[in-house]
Write a protein that holds these residues in place. Sequence first.
Motif, PDB file in Angstrom:
ATOM      1  N   ARG A  17       0.790   4.654   1.067  1.00  0.00           N
ATOM      2  CA  ARG A  17       0.911   4.465  -0.381  1.00  0.00           C
ATOM      3  C   ARG A  17      -0.409   4.744  -1.103  1.00  0.00           C
ATOM      4  O   ARG A  17      -0.419   5.209  -2.241  1.00  0.00           O
ATOM      5  CB  ARG A  17       1.386   3.048  -0.692  1.00  0.00           C
ATOM      6  CG  ARG A  17       2.830   2.773  -0.274  1.00  0.00           C
ATOM      7  CD  ARG A  17       3.289   1.403  -0.781  1.00  0.00           C
ATOM      8  NE  ARG A  17       4.676   1.143  -0.397  1.00  0.00           N
ATOM      9  CZ  ARG A  17       5.033   0.385   0.638  1.00  0.00           C
ATOM     10  NH1 ARG A  17       4.087  -0.183   1.393  1.00  0.00           N
ATOM     11  NH2 ARG A  17       6.305   0.189   0.917  1.00  0.00           N
ATOM     12  N   LYS A  18      -1.523   4.455  -0.430  1.00  0.00           N
ATOM     13  CA  LYS A  18      -2.834   4.651  -1.063  1.00  0.00           C
ATOM     14  C   LYS A  18      -3.159   6.126  -1.271  1.00  0.00           C
ATOM     15  O   LYS A  18      -3.805   6.498  -2.266  1.00  0.00           O
ATOM     16  CB  LYS A  18      -3.930   4.009  -0.211  1.00  0.00           C
ATOM     17  CG  LYS A  18      -3.822   2.488  -0.108  1.00  0.00           C
ATOM     18  CD  LYS A  18      -4.924   1.941   0.794  1.00  0.00           C
ATOM     19  CE  LYS A  18      -4.796   0.425   0.966  1.00  0.00           C
ATOM     20  NZ  LYS A  18      -5.851  -0.110   1.888  1.00  0.00           N
TER      21      LYS A  18
ATOM     22  N   GLU B 173      -1.106   2.126   4.014  1.00  0.00           N
ATOM     23  CA  GLU B 173      -2.117   3.187   3.961  1.00  0.00           C
ATOM     24  C   GLU B 173      -1.540   4.461   3.340  1.00  0.00           C
ATOM     25  O   GLU B 173      -2.224   5.159   2.591  1.00  0.00           O
ATOM     26  CB  GLU B 173      -2.637   3.477   5.372  1.00  0.00           C
ATOM     27  CG  GLU B 173      -3.426   2.346   5.998  1.00  0.00           C
ATOM     28  CD  GLU B 173      -4.695   2.039   5.214  1.00  0.00           C
ATOM     29  OE1 GLU B 173      -5.315   2.996   4.701  1.00  0.00           O
ATOM     30  OE2 GLU B 173      -5.048   0.852   5.117  1.00  0.00           O
TER      31      GLU B 173
END
Length: 380
Positions: free
Chosen positions: A292-293, A290
């Motif tokens: 990284r998003k 999450e």
Amino acid sequence: MTVLMILIAVIGVISYATLPREANPDIPIPKVLVTTAYEGVSPQDIESSVTMKIETELSGLKGVKEITSTSDEGMSTIVIEFLPDIRVEDALQDVRAKVDLAKVELPAGAEEPKIREINIADFPVLIVSITGSISPVRLKFIADELEDAVEAIPGVLNADVLGGLEREIRLEIDPDRVAAYGLSAAELLDRIRSANVNISAGGLETPGTRFNVRVPAEFTDPREVDRLPLAVRGGKTIYLADVATVRDTFKDRTSFARLNGADSITLSIQKRIGANILEVADRVKAVLAEARKVAPAGVRFEVTLDQSDDTKLMVSDLENNVVSGLILVVLVLVLFMGWRTSLIVALAIPMSMLLSLALLQAMGYTLNMIVLFSLILALG
């Protein structure tokens, strides 16, 4: 007999599915660590004013095998190793009592001594490195947010951010101006300390309602400190900005982290004793996915240490050994003794493993490196 075997099989399968997995067992080590911070002091002064004072009191402890100490700049570290028959809880209690006696002899600027036990299970199970082509301040902010998210995961004991910049409000005093106004550095510090507090003003009662009155006075912006009045000289108010400079900067770095030669920030993650390392690792990796998003472009999250991989490998080895041992034994017995005898032995191997797992569950053990190795060895 059939009912008993079915019962053992069901309980064993349930135990295998629910037994917590972890890399290292919770082995009580009779070692206690005492650390005392005293910033800005040389190792020689740390040794004479802090380390030796605490060591003198600790020398009267019973059951001590060895006491070792290290005096670094701004930090005193003492390790007390007790004899194996001493309970860790008793050792901690005795050390706290002795350190309390030594506190009265410590310098006023020294921080409160921190006492904790040394436990193998406290070592990190996951280490995450965060790198990116953004400012170190922004990178530290991302690491702090990730730290909060990871610590909210069930089973995570603690997460520490290492190698990042920490904000510091620094006060640089001009000694000539302080002397010219007839002030002292101690007066400046006392004035700042007394002004930077929140004050409780009691309560206000109205018919059917009671309010708590609070006067907020803590500084929220470094510029507020500049306008802090210190004294009046010749009818003129002397402000802090007249004798000192307030800088919004960063603390001197005490740790550095690099990944592939580039500066990075490291997040060290510890799990709670008895928590399932596989579940904790999977949840942490989900949080990383999450992160990284929503992270800015160029920011990377790399897992540089994952003890759950070793645990998965050992559990897989145990399963492979059970299956391969079962097949080989059955084949050999079928060739030389027939189906009936081979069937009895074939059932004995998985039943013994399932019964062992049920007993481990009942005794409160976890599937750790030592237990898995023992099961694999016994199966062989």
